[in-house]
Motif scaffolding. Sequence first.
Motif, short mmCIF file in Angstrom:
data_model
loop_
_atom_site.label_atom_id
_atom_site.label_comp_id
_atom_site.label_asym_id
_atom_site.label_seq_id
_atom_site.Cartn_x
_atom_site.Cartn_y
_atom_site.Cartn_z
N GLN A 172 -0.27 -0.46 7.11
CA GLN A 172 0.47 0.02 8.28
C GLN A 172 0.31 -0.88 9.49
O GLN A 172 1.11 -0.82 10.41
N GLU A 173 -0.70 -1.73 9.47
CA GLU A 173 -0.84 -2.71 10.56
C GLU A 173 -0.63 -4.14 10.06
O GLU A 173 -0.97 -5.11 10.74
N GLY A 174 -0.08 -4.27 8.85
CA GLY A 174 0.23 -5.59 8.32
C GLY A 174 -0.94 -6.32 7.71
O GLY A 174 -0.87 -7.53 7.51
N SER A 175 -2.02 -5.60 7.39
CA SER A 175 -3.18 -6.23 6.74
C SER A 175 -3.06 -6.05 5.24
O SER A 175 -3.04 -4.92 4.74
N LEU A 176 -3.01 -7.15 4.50
CA LEU A 176 -2.80 -7.12 3.06
C LEU A 176 -4.00 -7.74 2.34
O LEU A 176 -4.67 -8.62 2.87
N SER A 177 -4.24 -7.29 1.12
CA SER A 177 -5.35 -7.80 0.33
C SER A 177 -4.89 -9.03 -0.46
O SER A 177 -4.40 -8.92 -1.59
N LEU A 178 -5.05 -10.19 0.16
CA LEU A 178 -4.58 -11.44 -0.43
C LEU A 178 -5.72 -12.20 -1.11
O LEU A 178 -6.85 -12.20 -0.62
N ARG A 179 -5.39 -12.88 -2.21
CA ARG A 179 -6.36 -13.75 -2.87
C ARG A 179 -6.32 -15.13 -2.21
O ARG A 179 -5.98 -16.14 -2.84
N LEU A 180 -6.71 -15.16 -0.94
CA LEU A 180 -6.62 -16.42 -0.21
C LEU A 180 -7.54 -17.48 -0.82
O LEU A 180 -7.24 -18.67 -0.78
N GLY A 181 -8.63 -17.03 -1.42
CA GLY A 181 -9.52 -17.98 -2.07
C GLY A 181 -8.83 -18.74 -3.18
O GLY A 181 -9.10 -19.93 -3.41
N LEU A 182 -7.92 -18.07 -3.90
CA LEU A 182 -7.17 -18.75 -4.96
C LEU A 182 -6.26 -19.80 -4.37
O LEU A 182 -6.19 -20.94 -4.86
#
Length: 404
Positions: free
Chosen positions: A323-333
């Motif tokens: 709801q605040e635009g925070s997503l669970s991204l695999r940024l490490g990948l």
Amino acid sequence: MSSNRAIAYTGPGHVEVQDIPYPTFELQDGPGVNPANVGRALPHAAILKVVTTNICGSDQHMVRGRTTAPENLVLGHEITGEVIETGPGVEFIKEGDLCSVPFNIACGRCRNCKERLTGICLNVNPDRPGSAYGYVDMGGWVGGQAEYVLVPYADWNLLKFPDKDQAMEKILDLTMLSDIFPTGFHGAVTSGVGVGSTVYVAGAGPVGLAAAASAQLLGAAVVVVGDLNADRLEQARSFGCETIDVSKGDPGDQLEQLLGVPEVDCGIDAVGFEARGHGEGSSQEAPATVLNSLMTITRAGGGLGIPGLYVTGDPGGVDEAAQEGSLSLRLGLGWAKSHSFMTGQCPVMKYHRGLMMAILHDRVQIAKAVNATTVSLDEAPQAYADFDSGVAKKYVIDPHGLVG
């Protein structure tokens, strides 16, 4: 004074045709207008008679109630029109000119504009860098799904077509210059598409189809489009794309069947924050799915272009983070694979003249690629409903019956 009618958002799931004020050379108070913008003098503006104005997937996010857009906000940021009046500060644009209007509103004076970053102009929106017509948190500039619209900084913003008669013959192609064609092209360019590239486009809506057509224009060897919607996938195949149905499983596995390897050179996210899962989870909203899958299937050293919309406020998000635009991204990948990422509004002015020339000289048929379909202003509310149901069409509103 002339009358004016427009399409307004009236609450989740609803739009209607309303009578609205005719444009003036001063920004008036109204739904979504930042108080700091009220009364802003606009001697540099032009009033346009709208020839075509398109319904965009970004409009649909607001209409679904997935943003903080206020009720009675006049919609429409994809505008093509004829200049019928200019302010005293307009020097080069003349009455009678037929022009494309970039959806970015830009002053042409700030540091970002001078560096061709017109999607994040510093002077037109008191809330944040960047502005657009008829869009939430974008300063309150009145939308262009109307009979008449005001364009500020007209000498800077307007792209004049060199031959009005020729332009009207190709108007359904040229109307795409205001947003989705440059936006799709930007997604392709920033993902690194070049001659011989293999490309995966997530999403077969109009922006995804425009990105696919752009990748072909840039010389891609293979363009693969993924979606859940069979009609939209068929539309992608109609102009030479390969397709995969992500409801049937992992995109990488299907890519390997097409390409011999489970990865591509370039990945494009044309879905955005209302993404759904893949395979068995395809009926559930999972906003990080597309970005994470693109990192998985894009080769090490490849690029991700992200023209899909992401927002800082989503009342309908699946959880508090979304709801605040925070997503669970695999940024490490993505880091491990040395990916490049490019997000944000497309700076339309960076591309629109070149794309106009490609259209005028028959190098691309973008209207055919996105299945441009004309409707009247009064038919627009039904077109919104049809578009929301997933039809494989790009709706073009013809407020004055000029397209034919």
